[in-house]
Design a protein around this motif. Structure first.
Motif, PDB file in Angstrom:
ATOM      1  N   ASP A 335      52.199  42.151  40.599  1.00 26.20           N
ATOM      2  CA  ASP A 335      51.271  41.913  41.692  1.00 26.20           C
ATOM      3  C   ASP A 335      50.081  42.689  41.707  1.00 26.20           C
ATOM      4  O   ASP A 335      49.142  42.644  41.643  1.00 26.20           O
ATOM      5  N   LYS A 336      50.510  44.016  41.469  1.00 25.71           N
ATOM      6  CA  LYS A 336      49.517  45.244  41.287  1.00 25.71           C
ATOM      7  C   LYS A 336      48.751  45.112  40.300  1.00 25.71           C
ATOM      8  O   LYS A 336      47.363  45.402  40.381  1.00 25.71           O
ATOM      9  N   GLU A 338      47.830  42.226  38.668  1.00 24.39           N
ATOM     10  CA  GLU A 338      46.941  41.085  38.909  1.00 24.39           C
ATOM     11  C   GLU A 338      45.755  41.356  39.548  1.00 24.39           C
ATOM     12  O   GLU A 338      44.741  40.933  39.319  1.00 24.39           O
ATOM     13  N   LYS A 339      45.859  42.346  40.693  1.00 28.42           N
ATOM     14  CA  LYS A 339      44.770  42.581  41.561  1.00 28.42           C
ATOM     15  C   LYS A 339      43.464  43.220  40.511  1.00 28.42           C
ATOM     16  O   LYS A 339      42.339  42.871  40.933  1.00 28.42           O
ATOM     17  N   ASP A 343      39.900  41.031  40.578  1.00 32.69           N
ATOM     18  CA  ASP A 343      38.770  41.517  41.243  1.00 32.69           C
ATOM     19  C   ASP A 343      37.579  41.617  40.070  1.00 32.69           C
ATOM     20  O   ASP A 343      36.540  42.007  40.146  1.00 32.69           O
TER      21      ASP A 343
END
Length: 369
Positions: A335-336, A338-339, A343
């Motif tokens: 999840d980290k 993916e950010k 962005d």
């Protein structure tokens, strides 16, 4: 032979791969056979680039149009999709990125690449290069720890199975094989049976997840083999699998996420028959006719080694749960990761690509009418 079951059931949920005691284990080649496919799209792009969202968007459109959709979930995030198949149109969209890298086998004529990575802002991502590399490395380390614990759990599982195998009445198991064979197979099919291998159950960051209830719905004949490891379930399912193929029936074989060589469930669509297991992994309730495999064991011997069995059982679940916790850590790190990509991607460009793809698929649908 295309079964009515596939045409009448609108949604089927499965796993094309799973985290196992052997690492990531893939059956992606069984999503759709090349000789039954009209078009296969392999979607490329980094994490968070919208691969799963694109598949969900397309699946909704074609579900609403009355088609059966097979949803292939990701074992590293079961809320995301690794693939979808619109079986009656012969169309599949497949995530072609690691750990299940897939590429066209007959480029242009059968399959092609959809590269969502072209919409990434490479200049901005390069500024985060070191952090991205560190996150990828941490994910890999946690997967390796997860697989180590799952493999250790498998070793304990082998000990647990050993006691039951030693107590198993093989003659009674052989009699059960023949009894079920006569009950299930009334005749032969004309033709050569085909086999398809997938997972209905997977080890995921959300724990042990099973979609078997979406696969047997509507069947007239359902059997559940209930029993501990080593009680003959795999042997019986293998016997019935071989018998089905020998008689010309096509089958679906769903594998055990702990030991992928083991069969968890067997489905024979042409016979409206599902032979399921309720075991130490899925802990599912019995459906249809229950067959208690523990009844094939020598109770006197089992009672004499009950303490050893309970010790193995406790240690098995402890190790497995640590493995699952590490998978959960992988998901948080992913999840980290993916950010960084979310962005730095042009989602407007992806939307335009999506609309063009949907237009193409709708043409395929119109041509099939």
């Amino acid at each position: 032979m295309e079964c009515e079951f596939y045409m009448s059931k609108k949604e089927r949920h499965l796993f094309p791969g799973s985290n196992t005691s052997q690492g990531f284990y893939s059956f992606f080649q069984y999503i759709i056979p090349a000789n039954e496919a009209r078009r296969i799209f392999y979607i490329k792009g980094g994490p968070g680039t919208g691969k799963s969202s694109l598949m969900k968007k397309i699946s909704k459109i074609f579900l609403d149009n009355g088609h059966t959709i097979e949803f292939f979930h990701c074992s590293s995030d079961n809320e995301s999709l690794d693939a979808i198949a619109i079986k009656d149109l012969g169309i599949a969209l497949i995530d072609g990125t690691a750990p299940h890298i897939n590429d066209p086998s007959v480029p242009g004529a059968l399959d092609e690449i959809l590269n969502l990575g072209v919409f990434l802002n490479e200049r901005q991502l390069s500024k985060e290069k070191n952090s991205i590399i560190e996150t990828y490395s941490a994910i890999k380390d946690n997967f390796n720890r997860a697989y180590a614990y799952i493999n250790s759990a498998k070793s304990i599982h082998d000990n647990w199975s050993y006691y039951n195998k030693k107590a198993l009445d093989v003659r009674a198991l052989n009699s059960l094989n023949e009894e079920l064979k006569k009950e299930i197979f009334k005749s032969d099919e004309i033709g050569l049976g085909k086999e398809r291998h997938l997972f209905a159950t997977a080890f995921t960051p959300n724990g042990i997840v099973s979609y078997i209830d979406t696969l047997y719905e509507g069947f007239q004949h359902i059997y559940t083999l209930k029993g501990e490891p080593g009680t003959g379930k795999t042997s019986l399912l293998t016997f019935l699998k071989d018998e089905a193929l020998r008689r010309g029936y096509s089958i679906e074989i769903f594998h055990d996420p702990l030991i992928p060589s083991r069969i968890e469930h067997l489905i024979i669509p042409d016979l409206n028959t599902a032979i399921l297991t309720s075991n130490e992994i899925n802990n599912s309730e019995s459906i249809g006719k229950e067959i208690n495999m523990d009844c094939l064991l020598n109770t006197r011997y089992i009672n004499s080694v009950q303490d050893e069995i309970e010790e193995n059982k406790d240690n098995f679940y402890k190790l497995l749960n640590i493995g699952l916790k590490n998978l959960s850590k992988c998901k948080k790190l992913h999840d980290k990761l993916e950010k960084y990509y979310v962005d730095n991607i042009d989602f407007n460009g992806i939307d335009i690509l999506s609309e063009k793809l949907i237009e193409r698929l709708l043409v395929y649908e119109k041509e099939s009418l």
